[in-house]
Design a protein around this motif. Structure first.
Motif, short mmCIF file in Angstrom:
data_model
loop_
_atom_site.label_atom_id
_atom_site.label_comp_id
_atom_site.label_asym_id
_atom_site.label_seq_id
_atom_site.Cartn_x
_atom_site.Cartn_y
_atom_site.Cartn_z
N GLU A 57 0.80 -1.22 0.00
CA GLU A 57 0.00 0.00 0.00
C GLU A 57 0.84 1.27 0.00
OE1 GLU A 57 -2.37 -0.73 3.44
OE2 GLU A 57 -4.01 -1.51 2.21
N ARG A 90 -7.95 0.67 8.83
CA ARG A 90 -7.80 0.50 7.37
C ARG A 90 -8.55 -0.74 6.87
NH1 ARG A 90 -1.84 -0.03 5.70
NH2 ARG A 90 -1.80 1.57 7.29
N LYS A 94 -11.74 -0.83 4.23
CA LYS A 94 -11.73 -1.55 2.95
C LYS A 94 -12.96 -2.45 2.80
CE LYS A 94 -6.81 -1.75 1.99
NZ LYS A 94 -5.65 -2.63 1.83
#
Length: 113
Positions: A57, A90, A94
């Motif tokens: 990422e 995170r 997602k």
């Protein structure tokens, strides 16, 4: 003061109430009105980690992907501030960003009967 000048968490007097919120960056902001005409202010904030990791990422663009996201909705009714904060990491973001945004948009405040 304007949130754009002093920061959203400071403007809403909640910078110390939620850990990490004072270090979050403003991603976007918008307003909406409910059926009664009450104005809501919605903000998306993200907090990057203290250091970037070597991961897929991290694209080497000079910034780290956010590790925490905060969706905020705030309004004033009868001279009182009402705030909802939806926080996710995170992975949660997602998997469920659309659902988290729907939760934030469902925030409502009304007068007691």
């Amino acid at each position: 003061s304007k949130a754009s000048t002093i920061g959203v968490p400071q403007a809403l007097s909640m910078a110390q109430a939620i850990p990490g919120l004072d270090k979050a960056d403003l991603i976007s902001g918008r307003t909406r009105k409910n059926a009664d005409g009450l104005q809501f202010y919605e903000f998306d904030l993200g907090r990057a980690p203290k250091t970037c990791e070597d991961s897929a990422e991290n694209l080497g663009l000079g910034f780290c992907p956010f590790d925490s996201l905060f969706l905020i909705s705030a309004t004033v009714l009868d001279d009182k501030l009402y705030v909802l904060v939806v926080q996710s990491d995170r992975g949660e973001w997602k998997r469920a960003s659309s659902d988290l945004k729907r939760v934030r948009s469902s925030f409502a405040v009304g007068r007691a009967a």
